[in-house]
Motif scaffolding. Structure first.
Motif, PDB file in Angstrom:
ATOM      1  N   HIS A 300       0.791  -1.226   0.000  1.00  0.00           N
ATOM      2  CA  HIS A 300       0.000   0.000   0.000  1.00  0.00           C
ATOM      3  C   HIS A 300       0.824   1.277   0.000  1.00  0.00           C
ATOM      4  CE1 HIS A 300      -3.414  -2.454   0.539  1.00  0.00           C
ATOM      5  NE2 HIS A 300      -2.986  -2.936   1.672  1.00  0.00           N
ATOM      6  N   MET A 301       2.004   1.244   0.591  1.00  0.00           N
ATOM      7  CA  MET A 301       2.701   2.488   0.825  1.00  0.00           C
ATOM      8  C   MET A 301       4.132   2.431   0.314  1.00  0.00           C
ATOM      9  SD  MET A 301       0.384   4.188   2.581  1.00  0.00           S
ATOM     10  CE  MET A 301       1.244   5.541   3.368  1.00  0.00           C
ATOM     11  N   LEU A 316       5.465   9.666   2.758  1.00  0.00           N
ATOM     12  CA  LEU A 316       4.805   8.383   2.529  1.00  0.00           C
ATOM     13  C   LEU A 316       3.701   8.590   1.516  1.00  0.00           C
ATOM     14  CD1 LEU A 316       4.290   7.462   6.274  1.00  0.00           C
ATOM     15  CD2 LEU A 316       6.158   6.741   4.802  1.00  0.00           C
ATOM     16  N   ASP A 320      -1.811   3.373  -4.375  1.00  0.00           N
ATOM     17  CA  ASP A 320      -2.986   3.665  -5.201  1.00  0.00           C
ATOM     18  C   ASP A 320      -3.157   5.179  -5.363  1.00  0.00           C
ATOM     19  OD1 ASP A 320      -3.893   4.501  -2.755  1.00  0.00           O
ATOM     20  OD2 ASP A 320      -5.358   2.903  -2.509  1.00  0.00           O
ATOM     21  N   ARG A 321      -2.216   5.915  -4.851  1.00  0.00           N
ATOM     22  CA  ARG A 321      -2.178   7.368  -4.985  1.00  0.00           C
ATOM     23  C   ARG A 321      -3.398   8.049  -4.398  1.00  0.00           C
ATOM     24  NH1 ARG A 321      -0.756   8.473 -10.980  1.00  0.00           N
ATOM     25  NH2 ARG A 321      -2.167   6.744 -11.298  1.00  0.00           N
ATOM     26  N   THR A 322      -3.984   7.442  -3.371  1.00  0.00           N
ATOM     27  CA  THR A 322      -5.142   8.062  -2.753  1.00  0.00           C
ATOM     28  C   THR A 322      -4.765   8.801  -1.482  1.00  0.00           C
ATOM     29  OG1 THR A 322      -5.578   6.021  -1.582  1.00  0.00           O
ATOM     30  CG2 THR A 322      -6.798   6.392  -3.625  1.00  0.00           C
ATOM     31  N   MET A 323      -3.513   8.667  -1.041  1.00  0.00           N
ATOM     32  CA  MET A 323      -3.184   9.205   0.254  1.00  0.00           C
ATOM     33  C   MET A 323      -1.694   9.493   0.329  1.00  0.00           C
ATOM     34  SD  MET A 323      -4.208   7.262   3.634  1.00  0.00           S
ATOM     35  CE  MET A 323      -4.457   8.131   5.143  1.00  0.00           C
ATOM     36  N   ALA A 325       1.453  11.375   3.119  1.00  0.00           N
ATOM     37  CA  ALA A 325       1.762  11.989   4.403  1.00  0.00           C
ATOM     38  C   ALA A 325       3.243  12.330   4.420  1.00  0.00           C
ATOM     39  CB  ALA A 325       1.439  11.027   5.550  1.00  0.00           C
ATOM     40  N   ALA A 338      -0.979  15.104   6.453  1.00  0.00           N
ATOM     41  CA  ALA A 338      -1.482  13.940   5.729  1.00  0.00           C
ATOM     42  C   ALA A 338      -2.844  14.230   5.136  1.00  0.00           C
ATOM     43  CB  ALA A 338      -1.582  12.746   6.673  1.00  0.00           C
TER      44      ALA A 338
ATOM     45  N   MET B   1      -2.704   8.479   8.635  1.00  0.00           N
ATOM     46  CA  MET B   1      -1.386   8.808   8.152  1.00  0.00           C
ATOM     47  C   MET B   1      -0.637   7.568   7.697  1.00  0.00           C
ATOM     48  SD  MET B   1       1.365  11.052  10.117  1.00  0.00           S
ATOM     49  CE  MET B   1       1.622   9.919  11.436  1.00  0.00           C
ATOM     50  N   ALA B   3      -0.836   3.502   6.478  1.00  0.00           N
ATOM     51  CA  ALA B   3      -1.778   2.478   6.053  1.00  0.00           C
ATOM     52  C   ALA B   3      -1.506   1.160   6.751  1.00  0.00           C
ATOM     53  CB  ALA B   3      -1.689   2.280   4.549  1.00  0.00           C
ATOM     54  N   ARG B  13      -7.719   3.728   8.314  1.00  0.00           N
ATOM     55  CA  ARG B  13      -8.379   3.638   7.023  1.00  0.00           C
ATOM     56  C   ARG B  13      -9.828   3.271   7.279  1.00  0.00           C
ATOM     57  NH1 ARG B  13      -5.598  -0.041   2.969  1.00  0.00           N
ATOM     58  NH2 ARG B  13      -5.349  -1.460   4.685  1.00  0.00           N
ATOM     59  N   VAL B  62     -11.702   4.194  -3.400  1.00  0.00           N
ATOM     60  CA  VAL B  62     -11.412   4.410  -4.816  1.00  0.00           C
ATOM     61  C   VAL B  62     -12.737   4.670  -5.555  1.00  0.00           C
ATOM     62  CG1 VAL B  62     -10.494   3.334  -6.910  1.00  0.00           C
ATOM     63  CG2 VAL B  62      -9.426   2.867  -4.696  1.00  0.00           C
ATOM     64  N   TRP B  70      -7.656   0.678 -11.167  1.00  0.00           N
ATOM     65  CA  TRP B  70      -7.018   0.512  -9.849  1.00  0.00           C
ATOM     66  C   TRP B  70      -6.808  -0.965  -9.545  1.00  0.00           C
ATOM     67  CZ3 TRP B  70      -7.743  -1.890  -5.245  1.00  0.00           C
ATOM     68  CH2 TRP B  70      -7.037  -1.403  -4.147  1.00  0.00           C
TER      69      TRP B  70
END
Lengths: 356, 179
Positions: A300-301, A316, A320-323, A325, A338, B1, B3, B13, B62, B70
């Motif tokens: 994920h990161m 970080l 999926d480029r949704t988040m 920080a 973040a 912050m 995951a 999340r 998403v 995705w």
């Protein structure tokens, strides 16, 4: 004219309409490019063949399996959405020695400081391995002394007063984020952890392992873990996920009544119940107990070293480029920005913030 | 912050499972399995990967319109991660078989099970971006879709795919000619 590059020739095979007319006309009349095109076609055919196989999927069976997995994994929603919280994690990993939450140096009395955060470093592993990291209470008794309590306050001044921290001022909000933030504060939190060789042994046995004998003095040793106070400013509170969060907090420290950090750490890292890749990364951290690990799943990161205002920082970003920080340390204070934003956006907020 | 499940400071999340999960699953599952199967060469392993990917998707935010892209990218990455973890074994198997089998030419070789192992080993050695571009392109994603997924310009997708195909062919040839 110049010959079109290999990439253009390759695209010509799949999407001729995506290639400029001039390039198409050139290739048609150029023996060299036609040879390049033929080579690309041969290699593409080899790849198609190599990547072929049984590609059928059983949708109904798949859905049945997924819905069972979802039902089993689903945990009741935690009441009231606490957007940030301090866990007792690593501790498990560096074990006892490590981190979070705790008593102040003043309260420490004859406690010996064995861990202070001077550096934050990512530890990456597949999510499946992170889930295998034992919780601290699988090694002993964890008793909250000052429990984690987070409450909303009216404004920045109140947040500063409650925590003694400077509230970062965000001047330029990223696109899509607007309005005034809400402020939340948490007082210092601390917990007492008592290592139990018997509990650790039970945990190991349940996972099919046998533990080596603990080093002298570890059984029954007490560790005091402290972190905070901290504050958070959140934009877009009403939405399912805030649009931007800025967090500032005093970093974790750990104290021990006797067993040195290195002793506990070496023992815990030698245990068979830690995933090998996680243990290997933790072993690289300094033996003095100054690196706070940041556990991240490789799926994920990803993390990148950067800087904010001349201070080393860790960026970080979710794959999926949704988040994204970014966090950095200044003395004993960690600050993080973040949100469901790009890496560039959180960096722009962090770098534009006054007073740091 | 963060995951990850464990960490110093965590912004959680979303825990709830999204309402459109079944609908997205039914339409996208075959594609997701196919992407993973191209990497892994095994349907059962590919279905395991697809489960993993949909579990993550189920808790994500998403947008539905971006779900297929995705999921395809996530399937490629997750499958390649599985390869990496099994890479040592795969390479060892290839090495062992190289000494006893005879492969007359690449085109014939690719249909054999043995070749499957070589393809897996070759994919595991490719730079990640090339491997993902290759797999997505061969799974039917357009250049624009691959570009968006990998943060490339559509113009450089062709170059990336071409490099991957050359590397793949060279890997396969290297094994074929080292008999």
């Amino acid at each position: 004219m110049r010959h079109p590059n290999d990439g253009t020739l390759r695209r010509l095979l799949d999407e001729p309409a995506g290639v400029a007319d001039a390039d198409r006309a050139h290739v048609a009349g150029c023996p060299q490019c036609r040879a390049g095109l033929a080579a690309a076609q041969r290699d593409a055919a080899v790849a198609t063949e190599a990547l072929s196989g049984d590609l059928t999927a059983h949708v109904d069976a798949g859905w049945q399996r997924l819905s069972t997995a979802v039902a089993t994994r689903e945990r009741p929603r935690k009441a009231p959405a606490r957007r940030w919280r301090i866990r007792s994690p690593l501790v498990a990993a560096i074990g006892v020695a490590a981190l979070l939450a705790g008593a102040s140096a003043a309260a420490a009395g004859d406690w010996l400081q064995i861990f202070r955060t001077e550096r934050i470093a990512p530890v990456t592993a597949p999510e499946a391995d992170l889930i295998k990291i034992p919780e601290l209470d699988e090694f002993g008794e964890l008793t909250p002394i000052e429990p984690i309590q987070i409450r909303q306050v009216t404004d920045a001044a109140a947040a500063a007063k409650a925590t003694g921290l400077t509230v970062p001022r965000v001047t330029d909000l990223p696109k899509g984020v607007s309005g005034e933030p809400t402020y939340h504060v948490g007082a210092r939190a601390s917990a007492l952890f008592t290592y139990s060789a018997e509990r650790a042994e039970q945990t190991a046995r349940a996972k099919g392992h046998t533990l080596p004998p603990p080093p002298p003095g570890l059984d029954g040793s007490q560790f005091r873990l402290t972190a905070g106070p901290g504050l958070a400013a959140m934009w877009g509170e009403g939405r399912p996920t805030p649009g931007l969060v800025v967090v500032r907090a005093v970093t974790p420290t750990a104290y021990s009544t006797g067993v040195p950090f290195g002793t506990a750490r070496d023992y815990l890292l030698s245990l068979p119940i830690l995933p090998a890749n996680v243990a290997a990364q933790l072993k690289n951290f300094s033996a003095e107990g100054t690196t706070l690990p940041l556990f991240m799943s490789v799926e994920h990161m990803k993390s990148t070293a950067t800087e904010v205002g001349g201070v080393p920082a860790t960026l970080l970003t979710s794959r999926d480029r949704t988040m994204a920080a970014v966090l950095w340390l200044d003395g004993t204070v960690v600050t993080a920005v973040a949100g469901p934003l790009s890496g560039d956006e959180v960096l722009a907020v962090a770098r534009g913030m006054g007073p740091r | 912050m963060l995951a990850g499940r464990k960490g110093g400071v965590v912004v959680s999340r979303p825990q709830a499972v999204r309402a459109d999960l079944e609908q997205v699953f039914r339409s996208a599952y075959p594609r997701v399995v196919a992407v993973a199967a191209r990497v892994l060469g095994s349907r059962s392993e590919a279905e395991d990967v697809a489960q993993e990917v949909f579990l993550t998707f189920g808790r994500s935010a998403v947008p539905a319109g971006e779900a297929l892209g995705w999921l395809s990218v996530a399937a490629a990455h997750t499958a390649l991660n599985h390869l990496r973890s099994g890479r040592r074994r795969a390479v060892r198997e290839v090495a062992a078989r190289d000494s006893v089998t005879s492969v007359p030419d690449v085109a014939d070789a690719v249909v054999t099970l043995d070749e499957r192992r070589r393809v897996r080993a070759a994919l595991a050695r490719l730079p990640r971006k090339q491997a993902v571009a290759l797999v997505l392109r061969h799974s039917g994603l357009s250049y624009a879709e691959v570009a968006a997924a990998l943060d490339l310009s559509p113009g450089s997708v062709g170059t990336t795919v071409r490099r991957a195909e050359i590397a793949l062919r060279e890997e396969l040839n290297r094994h074929a000619s080292s008999e």
